[in-house]
Structure formats: structure tokens, C-alpha cells
Design a protein around this motif. Structure first.
Motif, PDB file in Angstrom:
ATOM      1  N   ALA A   1     -11.216  -4.200  -0.220  1.00  0.00           N
ATOM      2  CA  ALA A   1     -10.320  -4.438   0.916  1.00  0.00           C
ATOM      3  C   ALA A   1      -9.926  -5.911   1.019  1.00  0.00           C
ATOM      4  O   ALA A   1      -8.780  -6.227   1.356  1.00  0.00           O
ATOM      5  CB  ALA A   1     -10.980  -3.958   2.206  1.00  0.00           C
ATOM      6  N   LYS A   2     -10.859  -6.796   0.724  1.00  0.00           N
ATOM      7  CA  LYS A   2     -10.565  -8.230   0.781  1.00  0.00           C
ATOM      8  C   LYS A   2      -9.443  -8.580  -0.201  1.00  0.00           C
ATOM      9  O   LYS A   2      -8.533  -9.345   0.130  1.00  0.00           O
ATOM     10  CB  LYS A   2     -11.831  -9.027   0.468  1.00  0.00           C
ATOM     11  CG  LYS A   2     -11.683 -10.513   0.608  1.00  0.00           C
ATOM     12  CD  LYS A   2     -13.017 -11.205   0.349  1.00  0.00           C
ATOM     13  CE  LYS A   2     -12.874 -12.712   0.423  1.00  0.00           C
ATOM     14  NZ  LYS A   2     -14.145 -13.394   0.154  1.00  0.00           N
ATOM     15  N   ASP A   3      -9.491  -8.014  -1.411  1.00  0.00           N
ATOM     16  CA  ASP A   3      -8.434  -8.242  -2.401  1.00  0.00           C
ATOM     17  C   ASP A   3      -7.094  -7.739  -1.882  1.00  0.00           C
ATOM     18  O   ASP A   3      -6.077  -8.433  -1.960  1.00  0.00           O
ATOM     19  CB  ASP A   3      -8.747  -7.516  -3.720  1.00  0.00           C
ATOM     20  CG  ASP A   3      -9.991  -8.025  -4.418  1.00  0.00           C
ATOM     21  OD1 ASP A   3     -10.275  -9.231  -4.372  1.00  0.00           O
ATOM     22  OD2 ASP A   3     -10.690  -7.175  -5.026  1.00  0.00           O
ATOM     23  N   LEU A   4      -7.096  -6.507  -1.379  1.00  0.00           N
ATOM     24  CA  LEU A   4      -5.856  -5.913  -0.883  1.00  0.00           C
ATOM     25  C   LEU A   4      -5.265  -6.732   0.254  1.00  0.00           C
ATOM     26  O   LEU A   4      -4.057  -7.009   0.278  1.00  0.00           O
ATOM     27  CB  LEU A   4      -6.103  -4.468  -0.435  1.00  0.00           C
ATOM     28  CG  LEU A   4      -6.519  -3.491  -1.541  1.00  0.00           C
ATOM     29  CD1 LEU A   4      -6.915  -2.147  -0.941  1.00  0.00           C
ATOM     30  CD2 LEU A   4      -5.419  -3.321  -2.577  1.00  0.00           C
ATOM     31  N   LYS A   5      -6.112  -7.155   1.197  1.00  0.00           N
ATOM     32  CA  LYS A   5      -5.633  -7.966   2.330  1.00  0.00           C
ATOM     33  C   LYS A   5      -5.052  -9.288   1.854  1.00  0.00           C
ATOM     34  O   LYS A   5      -4.043  -9.758   2.380  1.00  0.00           O
ATOM     35  CB  LYS A   5      -6.765  -8.188   3.328  1.00  0.00           C
ATOM     36  CG  LYS A   5      -7.118  -6.946   4.112  1.00  0.00           C
ATOM     37  CD  LYS A   5      -8.306  -7.183   5.029  1.00  0.00           C
ATOM     38  CE  LYS A   5      -8.666  -5.910   5.785  1.00  0.00           C
ATOM     39  NZ  LYS A   5      -9.829  -6.117   6.670  1.00  0.00           N
ATOM     40  N   LYS A   6      -5.681  -9.901   0.851  1.00  0.00           N
ATOM     41  CA  LYS A   6      -5.195 -11.171   0.307  1.00  0.00           C
ATOM     42  C   LYS A   6      -3.801 -10.978  -0.307  1.00  0.00           C
ATOM     43  O   LYS A   6      -2.892 -11.769  -0.082  1.00  0.00           O
ATOM     44  CB  LYS A   6      -6.183 -11.691  -0.734  1.00  0.00           C
ATOM     45  CG  LYS A   6      -5.788 -13.020  -1.368  1.00  0.00           C
ATOM     46  CD  LYS A   6      -6.854 -13.542  -2.306  1.00  0.00           C
ATOM     47  CE  LYS A   6      -6.807 -12.748  -3.589  1.00  0.00           C
ATOM     48  NZ  LYS A   6      -7.710 -13.237  -4.634  1.00  0.00           N
ATOM     49  N   TRP A   7      -3.623  -9.890  -1.077  1.00  0.00           N
ATOM     50  CA  TRP A   7      -2.323  -9.623  -1.695  1.00  0.00           C
ATOM     51  C   TRP A   7      -1.261  -9.323  -0.638  1.00  0.00           C
ATOM     52  O   TRP A   7      -0.115  -9.724  -0.787  1.00  0.00           O
ATOM     53  CB  TRP A   7      -2.407  -8.466  -2.672  1.00  0.00           C
ATOM     54  CG  TRP A   7      -3.275  -8.725  -3.865  1.00  0.00           C
ATOM     55  CD1 TRP A   7      -3.673  -9.940  -4.355  1.00  0.00           C
ATOM     56  CD2 TRP A   7      -3.865  -7.751  -4.698  1.00  0.00           C
ATOM     57  NE1 TRP A   7      -4.472  -9.765  -5.447  1.00  0.00           N
ATOM     58  CE2 TRP A   7      -4.612  -8.434  -5.687  1.00  0.00           C
ATOM     59  CE3 TRP A   7      -3.856  -6.367  -4.724  1.00  0.00           C
ATOM     60  CZ2 TRP A   7      -5.317  -7.771  -6.677  1.00  0.00           C
ATOM     61  CZ3 TRP A   7      -4.556  -5.717  -5.716  1.00  0.00           C
ATOM     62  CH2 TRP A   7      -5.270  -6.411  -6.674  1.00  0.00           C
ATOM     63  N   ILE A   8      -1.646  -8.579   0.390  1.00  0.00           N
ATOM     64  CA  ILE A   8      -0.706  -8.255   1.469  1.00  0.00           C
ATOM     65  C   ILE A   8      -0.238  -9.546   2.145  1.00  0.00           C
ATOM     66  O   ILE A   8       0.957  -9.737   2.392  1.00  0.00           O
ATOM     67  CB  ILE A   8      -1.344  -7.279   2.489  1.00  0.00           C
ATOM     68  CG1 ILE A   8      -1.563  -5.907   1.825  1.00  0.00           C
ATOM     69  CG2 ILE A   8      -0.488  -7.163   3.744  1.00  0.00           C
ATOM     70  CD1 ILE A   8      -2.478  -4.977   2.608  1.00  0.00           C
TER      71      ILE A   8
END
Length: 185
Positions: free
Chosen positions: A117-124
Motif C-alpha cells: 500500500a505504501k508503494d501504491l500511495k507513493k505512486w498515486i
């Protein structure tokens, strides 16, 4: 003095163990523990919330793939997510003559690589509110945020919410979702 140093070392080691076990946390999904030491399929078969997904993975002959080395990021729809589809959709997809279409739907829920989730939030955030994800079937999903929740949108505009994030597996990570997303192909 020696016993104080020993005690300090033991406390430091205990703290380290707590930190390292945090990376491999066992989460409960569908009433079953999801062990980080097991692969995606070996865990999913125990979740009472994912019986439809497991049946579909078996019908699509994707068990061996999802037990493979990976890593994979799987957006795993619950049984209630499949129930949102029009009547008869799941039964039709499970027919042997529709195996290719079922494979397309299931692989649309999988991204190559392990992305928490941390990766996804960073990309978002980097993408000004949206991140494009290329799925294993080659089609695109869009990740976005709404009220602190990760949302996944398909090409037709259907939106799924990640209800349980970061269910770590030996060959990737599962994010439980509340809606089936459908590929355009």
C-alpha cells in the motif's frame, strides 16, 4: 556491570525481533490466518471470503501460476464482490468454453511485482492523484485515493476499494477488494 551489559544486549535483541517480525505479520482474511511463508493460492484457499475467487482460479488453470515464484500483487475480490456482477456472470465465466475470458478477468487483478500500500500511495501522489498499473493480462488499472483508502478503477469506470491491504505472501502480496474490475479486452 557484566550483567547490565548482558541485559542491555537482550533488550536490544528483543526490540530487533519485534521490528523484524512486523515485516512478516500474519493477517486474518475471511476468518483464516494468511501466513507470509505460504504462497498466494495456499493462503487464499483458507479464506471463507474468497471461495469464488479460488474456484475461478482453479477453473482458469491459474493455480500453478499463482503458486509460482512471482512476485505478484493480487487485487483479490471477495465473494460479495463477485455477487455484484450481473446474474449468471460467474456461472458463465466458469464454463470450460469461457476459460480464456476467465483467465483474462483474473489476470486483470494481478500486477507483476510486489507492491504494498505504501508503494501504491507513493505512486498515486507522484501521479497527482492517479497511478496507472499494467496488469498481467496487459490491460491497465488506475489506482487512486479516496478518504485515505486505495481505490482501483478499470477501463469502464468501475471502482473497487482495497478493504484489507498488505496481506504478505511468500510470492507477493494480496490486497483484498470489494468489487471485481473488468478488462476492456
Amino acid at each position: 556491570m557484566k550483567s547490565i551489559k548482558t541485559l542491555t544486549l537482550l533488550i536490544a535483541c528483543a526490540g530487533f525481533m519485534t521490528i523484524t517480525t512486523g515485516f512478516s505479520q500474519t493477517k486474518m482474511v475471511g476468518g483464516a490466518p494468511m501466513y507470509p511463508s505460504k504462497d498466494i493460492v495456499s493462503n487464499a484457499v483458507n479464506s471463507k471470503d474468497h471461495t469464488t475467487l479460488v474456484a475461478a482460479v482453479k477453473a482458469a488453470d491459474l493455480v500453478e501460476t499463482l503458486q509460482g515464484e512471482g512476485p505478484f500483487t493480487v487485487f483479490a475480490p471477495t465473494n460479495s464482490a463477485f455477487e455484484k456482477l450481473p446474474d449468471g456472470t460467474v456461472a458463465t465465466l466458469l464454463k470450460p468454453e469461457n476459460k480464456a475470458k476467465l483467465q483474462g478477468v483474473l489476470t486483470y487483478h494481478v500486477v507483476a511485482g510486489k507492491y504494498n500500500a505504501k508503494d501504491l500511495k507513493k505512486w498515486i501522489k507522484k501521479g497527482d492523484g492517479m497511478a496507472e498499473l499494467t496488469t498481467v493480462n496487459g490491460d491497465k488499472l488506475t489506482a487512486m485515493m479516496d478518504k485515505g483508502m486505495i481505490m482501483i478503477k478499470d477501463g469502464a469506470g468501475n471502482v473497487s476499494t482495497v478493504t484489507i491491504a498488505d496481506v504478505n505472501q511468500s510470492n507477493g502480496v494480496i490486497h483484498v477488494v470489494d468489487t471485481v474490475v473488468l478488462p476492456s479486452k
